[in-house]
Structure formats: C-alpha cells, structure tokens
Design a protein around this motif. Sequence first.
Motif: not given
Length: 225
Positions: A43-56
């Motif tokens: 669940e934590a991985t799913r919720l942070t998926a956008v950050l993993l894909e876009q974070s600088d």
Amino acid sequence: MGLLCAFSPPDGRNPDVSRQGRFVITKTLYPPEILARVRAVDEATRLTAVLLEQSDIKAIRTYREFLRKASGLPTAEAQLEAVNDYVNEHVMFVDDATLYLGADVWAPPITTLMMGGDCEDLALLKSWGLERLGFSRQNLFLMVGVTANTNPPVGHAVLAVRLQGGDFVLLDNTEQRVLTVNESKRFEPIYAVNTFGYWDVDDPSRSRDEVWRQALQVARGQDDR
C-alpha cells in the motif's frame, strides 16, 4: 504463476509441495504478522508511486535514470546483475535498530532510497526496480531466512527471482554477484513471500539444535525475547 512454478513437484499428488535442490517448498497460509507487513509495504508503495516516478530528489531521480539505462541491457541476467550491483553499492545499509529504534519494519522503496534500509528493504527496492524493467511481480519474492556463515545464525533476507526459463536466483546485499539457490553458501532460506502467496522453505537435513531453533524463530518473526 507463483514461487511453486520455479520448482519440480516431488510427486503428482500435492501441487502445494515442490522441491528446489535440497529444499522442500510448501505453499501455506500467510502468518498474520507477515500478511500485515506485505499489505502495508504494498500500500505504501502504491501511494508513493507518483513521487517515485516524478520526484526530483537526487536519490530517487538517480535510481530512475539508472533503470532507464538498464532497460537497454541485452538480457534479463544482465539487468539482474546491474540492479543488484547498483543497490548494493549506492543505497546505504542501515539496520532497523537505527532507523526505527529496533522495530522490524519493511520499508517501501521511496523510504529506502532517501534513508537507506536493512536487507529486507534493499531486497524490496530491487524488486521495484525490476518491475520497472518488465519483470513480473509474480516472479519476484522476498525470501527471508538466516545467515549460514555466522555462529549463531542471524536473520537475513534477499530478493528471489524466477527467470523465464525456470531458473531461480538470489539478489543478496552481501554478495557481489547474483547466485542460484544452490550456489548461495551464506544464506539459509526459511520462507518466501509476495502479494500472491506465502511459502515455507525447509531443508529436512537442517540442524534442529537450540541455536538453529532460535534462528528459525527470529526469521519467522516469532522471537518473543
């Protein structure tokens, strides 16, 4: 498919029991504590998926850039070696006693990239990276056990991967190269788990003395000391 697909059944009667070398693999119910950990980290991985894909953030961006380059490697084996090398060399090992005051936590990839993590966390980070490279989640397993080269044995975990041809390999933060189960001399697996199931991994010849009994309890999260 699941972990059992990586093994040859010892007979045609029980599809939930299989073999890999000296190990007997038995699919069984998730222990409640393990199921809770699997669900929480998923669940934590799913919720942070956008950050993993876009974070600088540098650590996250650099891992993404590495994975983009690794996607061009010619074979799955080369990608496995590359991911294992990158995480082992560039992501800091930090034990749970330091990060979480001793609580046994399975951290999502974003936490491990930013703060470091222990053997389970590094294995889960490798799993996330391999998913991005096209490896199926059904063929990626957190394999938990104990060290085979220390006295007494201590808890340890690796990422286990089933390849397309059926070979089963381990990505270990204490090993410089990817190994098959039978090649690994430092690690004794106790169980394997992912979001598709839970499997006991047993060696019938394994010692049953008090040291090993306590080590197996620790690996299964049953140590109440």
